[in-house]
Design a protein around this motif. Sequence first.
Motif, PDB file in Angstrom:
ATOM      1  N   SER A 326      40.639 -10.541  -4.804  1.00  0.00           N
ATOM      2  CA  SER A 326      40.906 -11.982  -4.722  1.00  0.00           C
ATOM      3  C   SER A 326      42.361 -12.264  -4.357  1.00  0.00           C
ATOM      4  N   TYR A 327      43.268 -11.385  -4.736  1.00  0.00           N
ATOM      5  CA  TYR A 327      44.662 -11.530  -4.308  1.00  0.00           C
ATOM      6  C   TYR A 327      44.797 -11.257  -2.817  1.00  0.00           C
ATOM      7  N   TYR A 328      44.150 -10.207  -2.358  1.00  0.00           N
ATOM      8  CA  TYR A 328      44.322  -9.813  -0.962  1.00  0.00           C
ATOM      9  C   TYR A 328      43.529 -10.687   0.013  1.00  0.00           C
ATOM     10  N   ASP A 329      42.472 -11.347  -0.441  1.00  0.00           N
ATOM     11  CA  ASP A 329      41.695 -12.127   0.534  1.00  0.00           C
ATOM     12  C   ASP A 329      42.554 -13.218   1.180  1.00  0.00           C
ATOM     13  N   ASP A 330      43.284 -13.984   0.365  1.00  0.00           N
ATOM     14  CA  ASP A 330      44.153 -15.019   0.941  1.00  0.00           C
ATOM     15  C   ASP A 330      45.413 -14.423   1.562  1.00  0.00           C
ATOM     16  N   GLN A 331      45.873 -13.278   1.034  1.00  0.00           N
ATOM     17  CA  GLN A 331      47.015 -12.600   1.648  1.00  0.00           C
ATOM     18  C   GLN A 331      46.738 -12.280   3.108  1.00  0.00           C
ATOM     19  N   PHE A 332      45.502 -11.877   3.416  1.00  0.00           N
ATOM     20  CA  PHE A 332      45.198 -11.527   4.803  1.00  0.00           C
ATOM     21  C   PHE A 332      45.045 -12.761   5.689  1.00  0.00           C
ATOM     22  N   LEU A 333      44.716 -13.890   5.114  1.00  0.00           N
ATOM     23  CA  LEU A 333      44.748 -15.122   5.907  1.00  0.00           C
ATOM     24  C   LEU A 333      46.189 -15.436   6.291  1.00  0.00           C
ATOM     25  N   LEU A 334      47.109 -15.186   5.352  1.00  0.00           N
ATOM     26  CA  LEU A 334      48.534 -15.400   5.626  1.00  0.00           C
ATOM     27  C   LEU A 334      49.055 -14.389   6.637  1.00  0.00           C
ATOM     28  N   ARG A 335      48.722 -13.125   6.437  1.00  0.00           N
ATOM     29  CA  ARG A 335      49.249 -12.063   7.294  1.00  0.00           C
ATOM     30  C   ARG A 335      48.759 -12.175   8.731  1.00  0.00           C
ATOM     31  N   THR A 336      47.586 -12.732   8.915  1.00  0.00           N
ATOM     32  CA  THR A 336      47.035 -12.873  10.271  1.00  0.00           C
ATOM     33  C   THR A 336      47.399 -14.201  10.914  1.00  0.00           C
ATOM     34  N   GLY A 337      48.117 -15.062  10.180  1.00  0.00           N
ATOM     35  CA  GLY A 337      48.516 -16.347  10.736  1.00  0.00           C
ATOM     36  C   GLY A 337      47.435 -17.407  10.697  1.00  0.00           C
ATOM     37  N   LEU A 338      46.330 -17.136  10.016  1.00  0.00           N
ATOM     38  CA  LEU A 338      45.281 -18.151   9.904  1.00  0.00           C
ATOM     39  C   LEU A 338      45.709 -19.288   8.984  1.00  0.00           C
ATOM     40  N   ASP A 340      49.566 -20.777   6.876  1.00  0.00           N
ATOM     41  CA  ASP A 340      51.003 -20.570   6.767  1.00  0.00           C
ATOM     42  C   ASP A 340      51.408 -20.440   5.301  1.00  0.00           C
ATOM     43  N   ALA A 341      52.699 -20.242   5.057  1.00  0.00           N
ATOM     44  CA  ALA A 341      53.190 -20.030   3.695  1.00  0.00           C
ATOM     45  C   ALA A 341      52.902 -21.234   2.803  1.00  0.00           C
ATOM     46  N   LYS A 342      53.012 -22.430   3.346  1.00  0.00           N
ATOM     47  CA  LYS A 342      52.742 -23.630   2.559  1.00  0.00           C
ATOM     48  C   LYS A 342      51.299 -23.642   2.073  1.00  0.00           C
ATOM     49  N   ALA A 343      50.368 -23.346   2.960  1.00  0.00           N
ATOM     50  CA  ALA A 343      48.948 -23.331   2.588  1.00  0.00           C
ATOM     51  C   ALA A 343      48.672 -22.195   1.604  1.00  0.00           C
ATOM     52  N   TYR A 344      49.345 -21.058   1.809  1.00  0.00           N
ATOM     53  CA  TYR A 344      49.130 -19.928   0.908  1.00  0.00           C
ATOM     54  C   TYR A 344      49.593 -20.261  -0.510  1.00  0.00           C
ATOM     55  N   LEU A 345      50.763 -20.837  -0.648  1.00  0.00           N
ATOM     56  CA  LEU A 345      51.270 -21.188  -1.975  1.00  0.00           C
ATOM     57  C   LEU A 345      50.396 -22.262  -2.630  1.00  0.00           C
ATOM     58  N   LYS A 346      49.788 -23.097  -1.827  1.00  0.00           N
ATOM     59  CA  LYS A 346      48.840 -24.083  -2.369  1.00  0.00           C
ATOM     60  C   LYS A 346      47.637 -23.366  -2.982  1.00  0.00           C
ATOM     61  N   LEU A 347      47.165 -22.306  -2.334  1.00  0.00           N
ATOM     62  CA  LEU A 347      46.048 -21.531  -2.863  1.00  0.00           C
ATOM     63  C   LEU A 347      46.451 -20.802  -4.137  1.00  0.00           C
ATOM     64  N   VAL A 348      47.668 -20.252  -4.171  1.00  0.00           N
ATOM     65  CA  VAL A 348      48.148 -19.585  -5.378  1.00  0.00           C
ATOM     66  C   VAL A 348      48.268 -20.600  -6.518  1.00  0.00           C
ATOM     67  N   SER A 349      48.742 -21.804  -6.208  1.00  0.00           N
ATOM     68  CA  SER A 349      48.831 -22.864  -7.229  1.00  0.00           C
ATOM     69  C   SER A 349      47.463 -23.144  -7.830  1.00  0.00           C
ATOM     70  N   LYS A 350      46.456 -23.188  -6.994  1.00  0.00           N
ATOM     71  CA  LYS A 350      45.098 -23.436  -7.473  1.00  0.00           C
ATOM     72  C   LYS A 350      44.653 -22.357  -8.446  1.00  0.00           C
ATOM     73  N   THR A 351      44.953 -21.092  -8.118  1.00  0.00           N
ATOM     74  CA  THR A 351      44.578 -19.982  -8.998  1.00  0.00           C
ATOM     75  C   THR A 351      45.314 -20.071 -10.329  1.00  0.00           C
ATOM     76  N   VAL A 352      46.621 -20.361 -10.272  1.00  0.00           N
ATOM     77  CA  VAL A 352      47.411 -20.501 -11.499  1.00  0.00           C
ATOM     78  C   VAL A 352      46.821 -21.594 -12.382  1.00  0.00           C
ATOM     79  N   ASN A 353      46.487 -22.730 -11.795  1.00  0.00           N
ATOM     80  CA  ASN A 353      45.952 -23.851 -12.571  1.00  0.00           C
ATOM     81  C   ASN A 353      44.572 -23.550 -13.143  1.00  0.00           C
ATOM     82  N   GLN A 354      43.776 -22.799 -12.400  1.00  0.00           N
ATOM     83  CA  GLN A 354      42.459 -22.426 -12.921  1.00  0.00           C
ATOM     84  C   GLN A 354      42.593 -21.567 -14.172  1.00  0.00           C
TER      85      GLN A 354
END
Length: 609
Positions: A326-338, A340-354
């Motif tokens: 689950s950590y790497y799934d969104d990491q690879f969206l970031l690494r492939t440019g699908l 950006d960092a803003k969207a990635y940190l938004k996803l991490v925020s969601k996980t933290v809040n959950q």
Amino acid sequence: MLPHNSELRHRTMINYRIEIADLHAHLFKVTLTVAKPCAKQHLSLPVWIPGSYLVREFARHLSPLSATQKELAVPVHQVGKAAWEVDCSADAPLTVSYEVYAFDTSVRAAFLDSRRGFFNGTSVFLCVSGHQHDEHKVRIHGLPKGWQVATGLLPLKVTSTGAGDYSAPDYDALVDHPVELGPFWRGQFKARGVPHELIVSGASADFDGERLLADTRRICEAQIMFWHGRRKPPFERYVFLLNAVEDGYGGLEHRNSTALICARKDLPRVGRATPTDAYQTLQGLISHEYFHTWNVKRIKPKEFAPYDYGQENHTRLLWFFEGFTSYYDDQFLLRTGLIDAKAYLKLVSKTVNQVQATPGRHRYSVAQASFDAWTRYYRPDENTANATVSYYTKGALVAMALDLSLRQLTPANEAPQPTLDGVMKRLWQLDRPIDEDDIAQALEAEAGQPPTAAGVWSWKDLLAEWVHGTRDLPLQALLTAFGVRWTAKSGSPAQRLGMRISESSGALKVQAVMRGSQAELTGLSAGDELIALDGWRLRRPDDLVQWLDEKRDQPLLICRDQHIMSLTLRSHASDTARPHAGVAEQVVLTVDDKAGTPASTLRAAWLTL
């Protein structure tokens, strides 16, 4: 464990024929032929499917078995909830027939109607005791006009539609290849020279298949490069089986394929240039299941070697196999440019809040949650948030905390910098099932001693604290050191009160009450309907925003089991007996543009800014 007659195994071919018995009754017909059966042949059907940790009792969908030998009927005796014994001899082929009711739209079982068919082998193929390691052959035929077949099974002799004969080297392989049937959309691409197929059923007419193909290819190429560099992956071809429905989400990994389900609106559409959040979620699902091709299908817990299909297979490592994936799934969206960092940190925020919205994290470790997946995670109820923690989300945060801790050990501009990537590759190189000691040893081999700020002397001790303990992870400090701003904002009124609510037909209902929260102190329970607060009617969540005054006590009118009840919603100021357990704050993570050079350098290496 192998059934009692496993020692009598002969090398032979196990043959299955699967065909449609009745589309409208949702019935497959299966014919099993054993060329050299054992005397009193034992048969069984799995009670669960690897990757989905719940006993699902697939045998409940089988019709009574009938068997023949030398063209004569032979008795079949059921000897367990999913086990049978055939009163046959060992001197002639044995044929067993049965029907399977298939009306489960999930990725875990089997489905059949006039528009589509699908099955996992664990739902339809009996296991022949003593022959689990022999070659298994499947014939798929008798399909409606216009239907095709898609599967990762090895084709032997098939028509242009895919109907025909397929092979698997053993029973494990047979049931690890789902099969899709119907008039679906099919696309193809190569990733690092390996053919990949993408099958989509149920898509709308404006579905943008070419975009989905291109984006999926980027994910696949990045993950193959991650694990193997320029070398080939451990499969000759790969198949994505995606079923689009009105409302759904999920996936199940297999050795060279995955079964996926998504909402139809999640698919990309022709003419829509900007990807939606829903499409981003689908990309994350594809990335997650593809990463499982390595992390759980090949790097697997020792408890899964081999699988025992007859009962629960407990492991305390799902925090690693599901959480790290689950950590790497969104990491690879970031690494492939699908994203950006803003969207990635938004996803991490969601996980933290959950995770923070789960009081059970202070009572239950993520290792114990892994072990009890069979009885807790897959059987959620109104008290689940108080009783356990998700090994997906908490495990993903453990992975991130480890990755950041490793990266801090060496300045980002010095090579080589220890990373979680290096740990994963070390585990891959072991080429065997692993346990927690292997993970700790890989961390030590990658980085030496853990950071002094962690307050432990070894990575094993750190895992004991973060994985087997119940204290919160030091995420804020770690992220701040990487130039990520941690901002806490006020949650919704329901979150601040410590309850989860839903709206239906103008009524607000309580779905769950958090332990030690204002809602619990007030006397609210799951199932209560919120009628009025301070004399004002409640119909929508926004009504709580309008009428809630947390500085004073307020009368609350509810309905419970048709009884109208009056409660007093106490103010926070009057609550002195117990700690407030509602989610008063929501975390928002953003790039800190004012962070110093060391933090900015670390962040750039982590988020490739």
